[in-house]
Design a protein around this motif. Structure first.
Motif, PDB file in Angstrom:
ATOM      1  N   VAL A 245       0.849  -1.189   0.000  1.00 16.62           N
ATOM      2  CA  VAL A 245       0.000   0.000   0.000  1.00 16.62           C
ATOM      3  C   VAL A 245       0.886   1.241   0.000  1.00 16.62           C
ATOM      4  CG1 VAL A 245      -1.858   1.237   1.146  1.00 16.62           C
ATOM      5  CG2 VAL A 245      -1.750  -1.264   1.301  1.00 16.62           C
ATOM      6  N   SER A 246       0.731   2.068  -0.996  1.00 19.83           N
ATOM      7  CA  SER A 246       1.513   3.310  -1.083  1.00 19.83           C
ATOM      8  C   SER A 246       0.878   4.369  -0.192  1.00 19.83           C
ATOM      9  CB  SER A 246       1.558   3.803  -2.536  1.00 19.83           C
ATOM     10  OG  SER A 246       2.212   2.874  -3.363  1.00 19.83           O
ATOM     11  N   VAL A 247       1.642   4.859   0.758  1.00 17.60           N
ATOM     12  CA  VAL A 247       1.170   5.908   1.668  1.00 17.60           C
ATOM     13  C   VAL A 247       2.370   6.807   1.967  1.00 17.60           C
ATOM     14  CG1 VAL A 247       1.519   4.375   3.666  1.00 17.60           C
ATOM     15  CG2 VAL A 247       0.059   6.399   3.880  1.00 17.60           C
ATOM     16  N   ASP A 248       2.200   8.117   1.825  1.00 17.28           N
ATOM     17  CA  ASP A 248       3.353   9.009   1.874  1.00 17.28           C
ATOM     18  C   ASP A 248       3.381   9.963   3.053  1.00 17.28           C
ATOM     19  OD1 ASP A 248       4.827   8.154  -0.462  1.00 17.28           O
ATOM     20  OD2 ASP A 248       3.121   8.869  -1.612  1.00 17.28           O
ATOM     21  N   ALA A 249       2.348   9.975   3.854  1.00 13.46           N
ATOM     22  CA  ALA A 249       2.339  10.843   5.037  1.00 13.46           C
ATOM     23  C   ALA A 249       1.127  10.475   5.882  1.00 13.46           C
ATOM     24  CB  ALA A 249       2.299  12.319   4.643  1.00 13.46           C
ATOM     25  N   TYR A 250       1.036  11.110   7.038  1.00 12.97           N
ATOM     26  CA  TYR A 250      -0.104  10.888   7.924  1.00 12.97           C
ATOM     27  C   TYR A 250      -1.127  12.010   7.738  1.00 12.97           C
ATOM     28  CZ  TYR A 250      -2.865  10.364  12.187  1.00 12.97           C
ATOM     29  OH  TYR A 250      -3.895  10.203  13.072  1.00 12.97           O
ATOM     30  N   GLY A 251      -2.412  11.630   7.664  1.00 14.15           N
ATOM     31  CA  GLY A 251      -3.487  12.612   7.670  1.00 14.15           C
ATOM     32  C   GLY A 251      -3.547  13.488   6.433  1.00 14.15           C
ATOM     33  N   LYS A 252      -3.804  14.770   6.648  1.00 12.11           N
ATOM     34  CA  LYS A 252      -4.019  15.706   5.547  1.00 12.11           C
ATOM     35  C   LYS A 252      -2.775  15.873   4.683  1.00 12.11           C
ATOM     36  CE  LYS A 252      -2.941  19.848   8.295  1.00 12.11           C
ATOM     37  NZ  LYS A 252      -3.463  21.150   8.794  1.00 12.11           N
ATOM     38  N   GLU A 253      -1.600  15.573   5.241  1.00 13.46           N
ATOM     39  CA  GLU A 253      -0.372  15.677   4.449  1.00 13.46           C
ATOM     40  C   GLU A 253      -0.331  14.601   3.370  1.00 13.46           C
ATOM     41  OE1 GLU A 253       2.615  15.521   7.476  1.00 13.46           O
ATOM     42  OE2 GLU A 253       1.698  17.202   8.543  1.00 13.46           O
ATOM     43  N   ASN A 254      -0.894  13.435   3.666  1.00 13.52           N
ATOM     44  CA  ASN A 254      -0.988  12.391   2.645  1.00 13.52           C
ATOM     45  C   ASN A 254      -1.957  12.817   1.549  1.00 13.52           C
ATOM     46  OD1 ASN A 254      -0.253   9.482   1.946  1.00 13.52           O
ATOM     47  ND2 ASN A 254      -2.480   9.372   1.885  1.00 13.52           N
ATOM     48  N   ASP A 255      -3.076  13.418   1.929  1.00 16.23           N
ATOM     49  CA  ASP A 255      -4.048  13.884   0.936  1.00 16.23           C
ATOM     50  C   ASP A 255      -3.470  14.993   0.064  1.00 16.23           C
ATOM     51  OD1 ASP A 255      -5.804  12.106   2.089  1.00 16.23           O
ATOM     52  OD2 ASP A 255      -6.877  13.624   3.254  1.00 16.23           O
ATOM     53  N   TYR A 256      -2.593  15.801   0.635  1.00 16.71           N
ATOM     54  CA  TYR A 256      -1.948  16.885  -0.122  1.00 16.71           C
ATOM     55  C   TYR A 256      -1.041  16.301  -1.203  1.00 16.71           C
ATOM     56  CZ  TYR A 256       1.295  20.787  -1.036  1.00 16.71           C
ATOM     57  OH  TYR A 256       2.077  21.755  -1.630  1.00 16.71           O
ATOM     58  N   PHE A 257      -0.203  15.343  -0.838  1.00 19.97           N
ATOM     59  CA  PHE A 257       0.742  14.762  -1.797  1.00 19.97           C
ATOM     60  C   PHE A 257       0.029  13.821  -2.763  1.00 19.97           C
ATOM     61  CE2 PHE A 257       3.946  11.728  -3.251  1.00 19.97           C
ATOM     62  CZ  PHE A 257       4.962  12.575  -3.636  1.00 19.97           C
ATOM     63  N   ARG A 258      -0.873  12.996  -2.228  1.00 23.59           N
ATOM     64  CA  ARG A 258      -1.588  12.014  -3.033  1.00 23.59           C
ATOM     65  C   ARG A 258      -2.962  12.592  -3.369  1.00 23.59           C
ATOM     66  NH1 ARG A 258       1.393   7.618  -3.204  1.00 23.59           N
ATOM     67  NH2 ARG A 258      -0.313   6.322  -3.978  1.00 23.59           N
ATOM     68  N   TYR A 259      -2.952  13.543  -4.284  1.00 20.55           N
ATOM     69  CA  TYR A 259      -4.107  14.387  -4.603  1.00 20.55           C
ATOM     70  C   TYR A 259      -5.295  13.549  -5.057  1.00 20.55           C
ATOM     71  CZ  TYR A 259      -6.711  18.225  -6.852  1.00 20.55           C
ATOM     72  OH  TYR A 259      -7.662  19.133  -7.227  1.00 20.55           O
ATOM     73  N   GLY A 260      -6.411  13.725  -4.343  1.00 24.65           N
ATOM     74  CA  GLY A 260      -7.613  12.962  -4.628  1.00 24.65           C
ATOM     75  C   GLY A 260      -7.914  11.923  -3.567  1.00 24.65           C
ATOM     76  N   SER A 261      -6.938  11.658  -2.684  1.00 27.30           N
ATOM     77  CA  SER A 261      -7.152  10.658  -1.637  1.00 27.30           C
ATOM     78  C   SER A 261      -7.839  11.279  -0.429  1.00 27.30           C
ATOM     79  CB  SER A 261      -5.824  10.019  -1.212  1.00 27.30           C
ATOM     80  OG  SER A 261      -5.045  10.934  -0.460  1.00 27.30           O
ATOM     81  N   ASP A 262      -8.379  10.424   0.413  1.00 22.07           N
ATOM     82  CA  ASP A 262      -9.048  10.852   1.643  1.00 22.07           C
ATOM     83  C   ASP A 262      -8.482  10.011   2.787  1.00 22.07           C
ATOM     84  OD1 ASP A 262     -11.371  12.175   3.168  1.00 22.07           O
ATOM     85  OD2 ASP A 262     -11.707  10.035   3.505  1.00 22.07           O
ATOM     86  N   TRP A 263      -7.787  10.667   3.730  1.00 20.89           N
ATOM     87  CA  TRP A 263      -7.068   9.937   4.761  1.00 20.89           C
ATOM     88  C   TRP A 263      -7.987   9.041   5.586  1.00 20.89           C
ATOM     89  CZ3 TRP A 263      -2.708   7.908   5.884  1.00 20.89           C
ATOM     90  CH2 TRP A 263      -2.448   7.455   7.174  1.00 20.89           C
ATOM     91  N   LYS A 264      -9.182   9.499   5.873  1.00 24.53           N
ATOM     92  CA  LYS A 264     -10.095   8.679   6.664  1.00 24.53           C
ATOM     93  C   LYS A 264     -10.354   7.349   5.969  1.00 24.53           C
ATOM     94  CE  LYS A 264     -14.647   8.729   8.911  1.00 24.53           C
ATOM     95  NZ  LYS A 264     -15.897   9.496   9.145  1.00 24.53           N
ATOM     96  N   ASN A 265     -10.572   7.389   4.674  1.00 22.73           N
ATOM     97  CA  ASN A 265     -10.803   6.185   3.887  1.00 22.73           C
ATOM     98  C   ASN A 265      -9.542   5.332   3.803  1.00 22.73           C
ATOM     99  OD1 ASN A 265     -12.000   4.379   1.921  1.00 22.73           O
ATOM    100  ND2 ASN A 265     -10.906   5.520   0.351  1.00 22.73           N
ATOM    101  N   VAL A 266      -8.406   5.964   3.480  1.00 24.95           N
ATOM    102  CA  VAL A 266      -7.152   5.233   3.310  1.00 24.95           C
ATOM    103  C   VAL A 266      -6.729   4.566   4.618  1.00 24.95           C
ATOM    104  CG1 VAL A 266      -4.674   5.487   2.858  1.00 24.95           C
ATOM    105  CG2 VAL A 266      -6.338   6.628   1.369  1.00 24.95           C
ATOM    106  N   SER A 267      -6.803   5.288   5.728  1.00 24.74           N
ATOM    107  CA  SER A 267      -6.382   4.723   7.013  1.00 24.74           C
ATOM    108  C   SER A 267      -7.274   3.542   7.414  1.00 24.74           C
ATOM    109  CB  SER A 267      -6.393   5.797   8.097  1.00 24.74           C
ATOM    110  OG  SER A 267      -7.684   6.365   8.263  1.00 24.74           O
ATOM    111  N   THR A 268      -8.572   3.650   7.132  1.00 20.03           N
ATOM    112  CA  THR A 268      -9.489   2.540   7.409  1.00 20.03           C
ATOM    113  C   THR A 268      -9.134   1.319   6.574  1.00 20.03           C
ATOM    114  OG1 THR A 268     -11.301   4.039   8.002  1.00 20.03           O
ATOM    115  CG2 THR A 268     -11.905   1.804   7.354  1.00 20.03           C
TER     116      THR A 268
END
Length: 397
Positions: A245-268
């Protein structure tokens, strides 16, 4: 000891959505195109044979610079790791967990005469046993480290940046003319493989060919989508499933880099994948691209992943070299100093800290002005605000 030999040109090929064939996922120079010339024709071409000859003679190969760079700064590389992994698989008959230990050598012995180890494979001749494939560039994210060849979501932004984008690549899987019977290992790259039509076509093909229970199937996924029941049914039959699973940061910082993602969904979903991995004996790991945005915030993500239950060896890091705008060697000196001090005080693994600090010591290969201009332009186009406050100071300077 031979410092350039890699087993991959004898057993592996890596295909991009447009049909270009590469030595591996780190290789940036295509050696031919399977839609024009055929997969076996390119794999056995003069270009490929020249690569093999150079490696046997200990000569460096153009396009393999990232592995050489990592080894020169005292780190592991994909070359060393895959030599070890496929020795275990093809010579010892053992399916090891995939940890891609690129920031340290761990407990593995890489000081081996690899040519002698793989003597039988070399003498029997090249044969594709591990296929890596970007079957399409259909994706639901536009990560800052990607581009339109591998993500259809980048097309609009590249046009705004004055870049001529790649078209949508979405051929049926049978157009790749894959010989499934010889394959022991397949890696599905994105786009996002779990939303591609080609993923179900692949699963149907391996079932039809009767190779499911002898196959290692690996996915690089962005964690935004969970597999449906039909996919799960086939995954449970595999010799081994490996999920990265590609993940580049925690929380909103991941959503910033991985544009279009939602941390709540990804973390779940990461938690669900981890639960599945324990229930069905799958290998599950994460992969993080060390870049200018996250290098000073890695510890928070690392601790969260440990809290999910992942072993430290399953939290994998990949040093960004391309695009150069994201390479940490190109950060301003003042920021490098701040990051280096914070990394030293962090609880990150020692080998990872060493890798980051060695890369920070490197002289820039482009001006930070270029990185800053690219970042700020994307922020403007995407209506985003850089959430890394300490970096934002230098971005706005």
């Amino acid at each position: 000891m031979n410092k350039t030999f890699c087993i991959l040109p004898w057993i592996h090929t890596h295909l991009k959505p447009n049909g270009d064939m590469h030595l591996c996922s780190r290789k940036s120079i295509p050696l031919g195109n399977i839609f024009k010339d055929g997969m076996q024709e390119v794999f056995n071409s003069d270009n490929m044979n020249a690569v093999r000859e150079k490696m046997l003679n200990g000569k460096e190969v153009v396009g393999c610079e990232k592995c050489y760079h990592l080894e020169n700064i005292g780190s592991n590389s994909l070359r060393l790791y895959t030599n070890w992994y496929f020795k275990r698989l093809f010579v010892d008959g053992v399916v090891e967990e995939w940890s891609d230990d690129l920031y340290g050598v761990g407990n593995r012995d890489y000081s081996i005469d690899w040519i002698n180890i793989f003597k039988d494979i070399i003498e029997s001749g090249p044969s594709i046993q591990w296929l890596g494939i970007h079957a399409s560039n259909v994706c639901n994210l536009a990560c800052r480290g990607c581009y339109s060849m591998l993500s259809s979501k980048w097309k609009k932004d590249e046009k705004k940046l004055g870049i001529n984008p790649y078209p949508l690549y979405d051929k049926e899987l049978d157009k790749f003319n894959i010989d499934f019977k010889k394959l022991k290992f397949i890696t599905m790259f994105g786009g996002e493989p779990l939303i591609m039509k080609q993923n179900q076509q692949l699963l149907d093909s391996i079932e039809k060919e009767g190779i499911t229970d002898n196959l290692i199937l690996q996915y690089f996924t962005n964690g935004t989508v969970m597999p449906d029941s039909d996919i799960l049914t086939i995954w449970k039959k595999l010799r081994k499933l490996q999920l990265i699973v590609s993940v580049d940061a925690y929380g909103k910082e991941n959503d910033y880099f991985r544009y279009g993602s939602d941390w709540k969904n990804v973390s779940t979903n990461i938690k669900k994948f981890y639960t599945y991995s324990k229930e069905y004996d799958w290998d599950m790991s994460t992969n993080t691209l060390i870049n200018i945005y996250n290098v000073n915030r890695l510890e928070k993500l690392h601790k969260w992943l440990l809290g999910v239950g992942l072993e430290e060896s399953k939290i994998v890091y990949n040093l960004c070299i391309y695009p150069q705008e994201l390479d940490i060697r190109n950060l301003p000196k003042e920021y490098k100093k701040l990051v280096s001090e914070n990394i030293s005080k962090s609880e990150l693994p020692l080998d990872l800290k060493k890798l980051i600090k060695e890369q920070l010591k490197m002289e820039p290969n482009i001006s930070f002005i270029a990185a800053k201009g690219f970042s700020n332009k994307l922020d403007e186009m995407r209506n985003q605000e850089n959430p890394i406050s300490e970096l934002k100071v230098f971005m706005n300077d």
